[in-house]
Enzyme design. Structure first.
Site, mmCIF file in Angstrom:
data_model
loop_
_atom_site.group_PDB
_atom_site.id
_atom_site.type_symbol
_atom_site.label_atom_id
_atom_site.label_comp_id
_atom_site.label_asym_id
_atom_site.label_seq_id
_atom_site.Cartn_x
_atom_site.Cartn_y
_atom_site.Cartn_z
ATOM 1 N N ASP A 1 51.690 34.824 46.684
ATOM 2 C CA ASP A 1 52.081 34.193 45.421
ATOM 3 C C ASP A 1 52.267 35.124 44.234
ATOM 4 O OD1 ASP A 1 49.519 34.979 44.913
ATOM 5 O OD2 ASP A 1 48.646 32.977 45.006
ATOM 6 N N GLU B 1 51.106 33.331 54.445
ATOM 7 C CA GLU B 1 50.139 32.637 53.575
ATOM 8 C C GLU B 1 50.859 31.563 52.744
ATOM 9 O OE1 GLU B 1 46.562 34.771 51.790
ATOM 10 O OE2 GLU B 1 47.386 33.828 50.014
ATOM 11 N N GLU C 1 50.818 32.199 39.598
ATOM 12 C CA GLU C 1 50.833 32.177 41.067
ATOM 13 C C GLU C 1 51.209 30.814 41.654
ATOM 14 O OE1 GLU C 1 48.457 33.613 39.249
ATOM 15 O OE2 GLU C 1 48.501 35.717 39.839
ATOM 16 N N HIS D 1 39.702 39.059 36.774
ATOM 17 C CA HIS D 1 40.813 39.638 35.994
ATOM 18 C C HIS D 1 42.033 38.736 35.886
ATOM 19 C CE1 HIS D 1 41.682 40.981 40.205
ATOM 20 N NE2 HIS D 1 42.887 40.562 39.861
ATOM 21 N N ARG E 1 45.038 36.275 34.999
ATOM 22 C CA ARG E 1 45.738 36.014 33.738
ATOM 23 C C ARG E 1 45.197 34.782 33.002
ATOM 24 N NH1 ARG E 1 49.774 39.049 35.676
ATOM 25 N NH2 ARG E 1 51.138 39.994 34.126
ATOM 26 N N HIS F 1 39.364 45.802 37.165
ATOM 27 C CA HIS F 1 40.825 45.961 37.317
ATOM 28 C C HIS F 1 41.335 47.005 36.315
ATOM 29 C CE1 HIS F 1 45.083 44.838 37.425
ATOM 30 N NE2 HIS F 1 44.836 44.036 38.450
HETATM 31 C C1 UD1 Z 1 48.904 40.831 40.232
HETATM 32 C C2 UD1 Z 1 49.456 39.477 40.695
HETATM 33 C C3 UD1 Z 1 48.323 38.564 41.113
HETATM 34 C C4 UD1 Z 1 47.425 39.233 42.120
HETATM 35 C C5 UD1 Z 1 46.927 40.530 41.504
HETATM 36 C C6 UD1 Z 1 45.993 41.285 42.400
HETATM 37 C C7 UD1 Z 1 51.458 38.614 39.574
HETATM 38 C C8 UD1 Z 1 51.981 37.899 38.422
HETATM 39 N N1 UD1 Z 1 50.138 38.832 39.576
HETATM 40 O O1 UD1 Z 1 48.174 40.612 39.031
HETATM 41 O O2 UD1 Z 1 48.873 37.386 41.682
HETATM 42 O O3 UD1 Z 1 46.330 38.391 42.422
HETATM 43 O O4 UD1 Z 1 48.076 41.355 41.237
HETATM 44 O O5 UD1 Z 1 45.368 42.345 41.746
HETATM 45 O O6 UD1 Z 1 52.194 38.986 40.472
HETATM 46 N N2 UD1 Z 1 47.631 48.444 36.862
HETATM 47 C C9 UD1 Z 1 47.519 49.816 37.003
HETATM 48 N N3 UD1 Z 1 47.506 50.342 38.275
HETATM 49 C C10 UD1 Z 1 47.580 49.571 39.390
HETATM 50 C C11 UD1 Z 1 47.671 48.172 39.225
HETATM 51 C C12 UD1 Z 1 47.708 47.628 37.960
HETATM 52 O O7 UD1 Z 1 47.426 50.549 36.034
HETATM 53 O O8 UD1 Z 1 47.561 50.096 40.506
HETATM 54 C C13 UD1 Z 1 47.673 47.852 35.490
HETATM 55 C C14 UD1 Z 1 48.980 48.131 34.763
HETATM 56 O O9 UD1 Z 1 48.675 48.304 33.428
HETATM 57 C C15 UD1 Z 1 49.764 46.831 34.970
HETATM 58 C C16 UD1 Z 1 48.661 45.835 34.888
HETATM 59 O O10 UD1 Z 1 47.575 46.431 35.602
HETATM 60 O O11 UD1 Z 1 50.745 46.625 33.971
HETATM 61 C C17 UD1 Z 1 48.951 44.452 35.388
HETATM 62 O O12 UD1 Z 1 49.468 44.459 36.714
HETATM 63 P P1 UD1 Z 1 50.246 43.129 37.257
HETATM 64 O O13 UD1 Z 1 50.674 43.383 38.667
HETATM 65 O O14 UD1 Z 1 51.268 42.718 36.273
HETATM 66 O O15 UD1 Z 1 49.121 41.998 37.204
HETATM 67 P P2 UD1 Z 1 47.786 41.774 38.018
HETATM 68 O O16 UD1 Z 1 46.809 41.145 37.076
HETATM 69 O O17 UD1 Z 1 47.364 42.987 38.750
#
Ligand code: UD1
Length: 384
Positions: free
Chosen positions: A99, A121, A135, A212, A214, A245
């Site tokens: 998702d 899934e 999601e 963590h 949203r 996170h």
């Molecule tokens: C995303 C998914 C969520 C999933 C989660 C798992 C969407 C909308 N959300 O959310 O469904 O449960 O991943 O963790 O698809 N960042 C880093 N390095 C990384 C990863 C993230 O620096 O390796 C930081 C960055 O600033 C990035 C931010 O995290 O912009 C947010 O990442 P994003 O994928 O947008 O959202 P998640 O909360 O991780």
């Protein structure tokens, strides 16, 4: 020579990678499938950890992540990147997972090129458009696009049937995360993270935490952190390990409340093997994650879910997972009950397996072969 089916597995975040890894390994073994892996890299470091652990070298990498990225930004980049890729390499089928925004955007990109979409899934629902956000909508939209649905449980299949999805296109497979756990959890595991090796898991009640999402940003995370501080301060036998996170929106709040608090360990996201083994050695889990709600019951660890709704009702019904939301008092009361009431703890801490039997990847591949008329027998559904 027989033509192979060209299957491209696409994922972008850490949890998708964990759950797609066992499937990628199985696809590589199939003689009838030409398997390619494309990562969008919606996550970077957190994704690369998983790729390294499972020794997966992507064939294509869109490398889209940036700090404080937006949903629109992710969607745009995935759509554009995949359009170009699908023109150069034409898969017969793409496989997406769960998702995330990668999942939805990749399915849409596939649809635009009239490529078959397999959804791993499939069928999880809360029926609340904004919880979890985005999601719930991502998986509904992906379900509407997909040609073949790999539902982990009969409950998730039921959700798809209610939406009018053709029954013959749904296969109940179990969740691939249980396949992954068969390779990661070890009895006498020694952590790579030294700080964890110094924790006395035998004599302390270690609570593993992740939060963590949203929809919890702002007040939710604030309440969770304040609650955790109270729990650890008032229970001297408790140690807290919070895997924080990398998103600065989350990290800043967690550090504000919990940095330098006694018996609190703030660690960066660990690789999958460390995380699964930490879970296995912990007393209980507090989380807003979806995946941990599937993994912990397999290990017999009670979970308090820091959300008001879940798309994974099976373990709640089995009694090992409890929804507690993000209210400060409820969080503290629920945790204290589990810390101090042995009977309650033992009742919740029984290992159940509603999510799989470790054979989900094999069933998915059999279903793909069946779909492309390479197998005459329809695979049998996973039954809990
Ligand atoms: C995303 C998914 C969520 C999933 C989660 C798992 C969407 C909308 N959300 O959310 O469904 O449960 O991943 O963790 O698809 N960042 C880093 N390095 C990384 C990863 C993230 O620096 O390796 C930081 C960055 O600033 C990035 C931010 O995290 O912009 C947010 O990442 P994003 O994928 O947008 O959202 P998640 O909360 O991780």
């Amino acid at each position: 020579m027989k033509e192979k089916i060209k299957v491209m597995t696409i994922f972008g975040t850490r949890p998708e990678a964990i759950k797609m890894a066992p499937l990628v390994k199985e696809l590589e073994k199939s003689e009838e499938i030409e398997s390619k892996v494309c990562v969008t890299a919606q996550h970077r470091e957190m994704l690369d950890q998983v790729l390294e652990l499972f020794d997966i070298k992507p064939d294509f990498d869109l490398d889209i992540m940036k700090t404080r990225q937006t949903l629109t930004g992710i969607t745009n980049k995935v759509l554009e990147g995949l359009e170009e890729l699908f023109e150069a390499y034409k898969p017969d089928m793409i496989l997406v997972h769960g998702d995330t925004t990668t999942t939805f955007a990749a399915s849409l990109a596939g649809f635009y090129k009239q490529i078959k979409v397999g959804h791993v899934e499939a069928g999880l629902r809360t029926y609340d458009k904004y919880f979890p956000f985005p999601e719930e909508m991502n998986r509904k939209l992906t379900g509407a696009i997909a040609d073949i649905h790999f539902a982990p449980t009969s409950g998730s299949k039921g959700n798809l049937l209610k939406e009018g999805i053709e029954e013959s296109s749904i296969f109940v497979t179990g969740n691939t995360v249980i396949d992954a756990m068969d390779t990661t959890v070890e009895k006498d595991y020694v952590f790579k993270t030294e700080e964890l090796n110094r924790i006395d898991f035998e004599n302390k009640k270690v609570i593993m935490v992740t939060a963590h999402r949203r929809e919890n940003w702002g007040e939710g995370i604030e309440n969770i952190c304040k609650g955790l501080k109270e729990i650890v301060t008032s229970n001297k036998d408790v140690e807290l390990v919070y895997l924080v996170h990398l998103n600065p929106i989350v990290k800043d709040v967690v550090e504000k409340h919990l940095k330098d608090v006694e018996r609190v360990h703030l660690l960066p996201p660990l690789d999958t093997k460390e995380t699964h083994n930490l879970m296995n050695k912990s007393y209980m889990i507090m989380t807003d994650s979806g995946g941990l709600q599937e993994e912990a019951p397999h290990l017999g660890k009670p979970v308090l879910v820091l959300r008001n709704v879940t798309e994974r009702p099976e373990a709640v019904e089995a009694g090992t997972v409890k929804l507690v939301g993000t209210d400060f008092d409820t969080i503290i009361r629920s945790a204290n009950e589990l810390i101090n009431n042995n009977k309650l703890y033992n009742n919740m801490g029984c290992a159940v397996n509603p999510y799989g039997d470790g054979k989900a990847s094999k069933r998915i591949i059999e279903a793909i072969l069946y779909y492309f008329n390479k197998n005459t027998n329809r695979p049998k559904d996973f039954i809990y």
